[in-house]
Write an enzyme that holds these catalytic residues in place. Structure first.
Site, PDB file in Angstrom:
ATOM      1  N   TYR A   1     -11.395  -3.235   1.461  1.00  0.00           N
ATOM      2  CA  TYR A   1     -12.269  -3.197   2.689  1.00  0.00           C
ATOM      3  C   TYR A   1     -13.649  -2.793   2.443  1.00  0.00           C
ATOM      4  O   TYR A   1     -14.455  -3.110   3.073  1.00  0.00           O
ATOM      5  CB  TYR A   1     -11.550  -2.523   3.753  1.00  0.00           C
ATOM      6  CG  TYR A   1     -10.242  -3.309   4.172  1.00  0.00           C
ATOM      7  CD1 TYR A   1      -9.111  -3.084   3.624  1.00  0.00           C
ATOM      8  CD2 TYR A   1     -10.538  -4.128   5.287  1.00  0.00           C
ATOM      9  CE1 TYR A   1      -7.925  -3.633   4.112  1.00  0.00           C
ATOM     10  CE2 TYR A   1      -9.287  -4.945   5.936  1.00  0.00           C
ATOM     11  CZ  TYR A   1      -7.899  -4.741   5.274  1.00  0.00           C
ATOM     12  OH  TYR A   1      -7.118  -5.410   5.409  1.00  0.00           O
TER      13      TYR A   1
ATOM     14  N   GLU B   1       0.627  -1.086   0.182  1.00  0.00           N
ATOM     15  CA  GLU B   1       0.013  -0.129  -0.027  1.00  0.00           C
ATOM     16  C   GLU B   1       0.833   1.156   0.029  1.00  0.00           C
ATOM     17  O   GLU B   1       0.959   2.136   1.007  1.00  0.00           O
ATOM     18  CB  GLU B   1      -1.020  -0.074   1.245  1.00  0.00           C
ATOM     19  CG  GLU B   1      -2.011  -1.171   1.037  1.00  0.00           C
ATOM     20  CD  GLU B   1      -3.000  -1.118   2.104  1.00  0.00           C
ATOM     21  OE1 GLU B   1      -2.990  -0.235   3.215  1.00  0.00           O
ATOM     22  OE2 GLU B   1      -3.910  -1.940   2.217  1.00  0.00           O
TER      23      GLU B   1
HETATM   24  C1  LIG Z   1      -8.289   1.457   4.074  1.00  0.00           C
HETATM   25  O1  LIG Z   1      -7.961   0.050   4.232  1.00  0.00           O
HETATM   26  C2  LIG Z   1      -6.673  -0.257   3.888  1.00  0.00           C
HETATM   27  O2  LIG Z   1      -6.682  -0.617   2.442  1.00  0.00           O
HETATM   28  C3  LIG Z   1      -6.185  -0.991   4.767  1.00  0.00           C
HETATM   29  C4  LIG Z   1      -6.638  -1.614   5.661  1.00  0.00           C
HETATM   30  N1  LIG Z   1      -5.496  -2.266   6.532  1.00  0.00           N
HETATM   31  C5  LIG Z   1      -4.426  -2.149   5.774  1.00  0.00           C
HETATM   32  N2  LIG Z   1      -4.759  -1.376   4.834  1.00  0.00           N
HETATM   33  C6  LIG Z   1      -3.237  -2.690   6.370  1.00  0.00           C
HETATM   34  O3  LIG Z   1      -2.444  -3.175   5.032  1.00  0.00           O
HETATM   35  C7  LIG Z   1      -3.160  -3.443   7.600  1.00  0.00           C
HETATM   36  O4  LIG Z   1      -1.845  -3.391   8.025  1.00  0.00           O
HETATM   37  C8  LIG Z   1      -4.239  -2.941   8.503  1.00  0.00           C
HETATM   38  O5  LIG Z   1      -4.146  -3.526   9.674  1.00  0.00           O
HETATM   39  C9  LIG Z   1      -5.601  -3.003   7.776  1.00  0.00           C
HETATM   40  C10 LIG Z   1      -6.872  -2.967   8.696  1.00  0.00           C
HETATM   41  O6  LIG Z   1      -6.829  -1.462   8.739  1.00  0.00           O
END
Ligand SMILES: CO[C@H](O)c1c[n+]2c([nH]1)[C@H](O)[C@@H](O)[C@H](O)[C@H]2CO
Length: 442
Positions: free
Chosen positions: A297, A169
């Site tokens: 998500y 990300e």
């Molecule tokens: C908006 O959501 C993002 O794509 C995202 C959500 N999340 C993430 N990225 C991260 O890659 C994880 O480390 C987080 O724990 C996880 C949950 O928040």
């Protein structure tokens, strides 16, 4: 709600669970690990909602064998984990710490002994602090340091690792971290954020070149967080706002990686804040990759006034994110329509809910429904011709949820932070029924 079974997925489809180093390992000073920007960030008052840090987390550094047994018990084929750069290279450049590599070698060999495919992420946000002291990702040198760190990891672990993802990300590691300021290092400067985004992409490209040389038989790719983006109304203003959000959030990363160009509409809007791009940068960034990881998500409903919309007929997770499974198939079909794609993995999908321990059980029906409905959309996209090779539930277990500390639980497995007990939630039992099912005779 449609009931999905193993038959809804291709025989080659991989089911897994995912974590990241800073969120589960703890042991932040053990065996030569250096400080990361998250160790620093957690000590700044007010940054973490419950004042916590990853100092202990799930104590995975010491409990890794128990946790590999736990993963194996879920019947999954793969485990997505990340390597902490500060364990391997404490200052982010120069000397390699053999004890750090020893830990990940034990972990990878432990996976292989249990029939688990290792899916490694090189960078899941824990940048060595000494690199941030000289600008972090806003400093172009960090891209080259990253490639040398990638070399050290690949030379030790080799092709025992089936899949190497360079980044997790880059939008979060740049915009959320250098412009919005919600994540480490907590800056609020768009020009720095766009420079950081460019150097993350450049670091990805430089690392791909190194990995092609060191582990030519491994699958190499990267992971983006992507949203399905919907205008709040049919007005032209909202439609334009949605197009821009899609450009700034999705296309700003997809286009360089898959087309070797930045989206012109967004580039123009950024004016003098645009990054300094050297002549060969975009050719480096657009290195062919073997897979694209997609973290999904929720969707984003956008209005011209910038107000985040919350459709009243939807349900919401404990993070306040709309539960919108159709957004996942919408996103996958859009990617197929707009880009020449390598195979896709859903590298993260999951939900936080307020979990209650009842004896030795957690009845997390909402999380089961979330997983069930999103996996049904993955199956639908596959039927419509999108090449999705696997799905990783976020997360194996409750862990340090960044600025939310331990107040948000995403795990299929409940963690009692008092005694570090792991307790399978109903969602883990449900997921085992799907992931562990024998592939039906075709
Ligand atoms: C908006 O959501 C993002 O794509 C995202 C959500 N999340 C993430 N990225 C991260 O890659 C994880 O480390 C987080 O724990 C996880 C949950 O928040």
């Amino acid at each position: 709600m449609t009931i999905i079974t193993r038959k809804d997925f291709p025989e080659y489809f991989t089911f897994g669970v995912a974590t990241s180093s800073y969120q589960i390992e703890g042991a932040t000073s053990a065996d030569g690990r250096g400080p990361s920007i998250w160790d620093t960030f957690c000590r700044e008052p007010g940054r973490i909602s419950d004042g916590s840090s990853g100092d202990v987390a799930c104590d995975h550094y010491h409990r890794w064998e128990e946790d590999l047994e736990l993963i194996s018990s879920l019947g999954v084929q793969a485990y997505r984990f990340s390597v902490a750069w500060p364990r391997v290279q404490p200052t982010g450049s120069g000397d390699i710490n053999p004890l750090g590599l020893d830990f990940y070698e034990r972990l990878v060999d432990g996976m292989l002994e249990r029939g688990l495919d290792p899916y490694l992420t090189l960078y899941h946000w824990d940048l060595p602090q000494p690199l941030q002291d000289v600008g972090g990702w806003a400093n172009r040198d960090t891209a080259y340091h990253f490639a040398e760190y990638a070399r050290a990891v690949a030379e030790r672990l080799g092709e025992r690792v089936k899949s190497y993802a360079t980044l997790n990300e880059p939008w979060c590691s740049s915009i959320l971290s250098y412009q919005i300021g919600e994540h480490a290092p907590g800056l609020r400067n768009r020009k720095l954020a766009l420079a950081a985004a460019h150097h993350l992409l450049l670091g990805h490209g430089e690392a791909v070149k190194v990995l092609r040389e060191v582990v030519p038989g491994a699958a190499i790719g990267t992971v983006l967080n992507l949203n399905a983006i919907t205008p709040a109304t049919s007005s032209e203003q909202d439609a334009a706002a949605a197009r821009f959000e899609d450009g700034a959030f999705n296309r700003w990363f997809l286009d360089p990686l898959l087309r070797g160009e930045y989206p012109a509409d967004v580039w123009e809007a950024y004016g003098d804040d645009v990054p300094q791009v050297q002549p060969d940068d975009l050719e480096t960034i657009r290195q062919p990759i073997d897979f694209l990881g997609v973290n999904y998500y929720s969707r984003s409903v956008v209005s011209a006034d910038g107000q985040q919309q919350r459709p009243s007929d939807s349900s919401y997770t404990d993070m306040g994110w709309e539960v919108y499974p159709q957004g996942l198939s919408d996103l996958l079909l859009r990617l197929k329509a707009d880009y020449t794609l390598p195979p896709i993995y859903i590298t993260e999908n999951g939900a936080a809910y307020k979990d209650t321990l009842e004896g030795s059980a957690v009845h997390d029906a909402e999380r089961v429904a979330y997983l069930q409905t999103h996996l049904a959309e993955v199956a639908s996209a596959v039927r419509q011709g999108v090449k999705v090779n696997g799905y990783f539930a976020w997360s194996l277990m409750d862990n340090f949820e960044w600025a939310h500390g331990y107040s948000k639980r995403f795990g299929l497995v409940y963690v009692d932070y008092g005694d570090q007990q792991r307790i399978l939630k109903d969602s883990a039992l449900w997921y085992r029924g799907l992931a562990g099912a024998k592939v039906p005779e075709l």
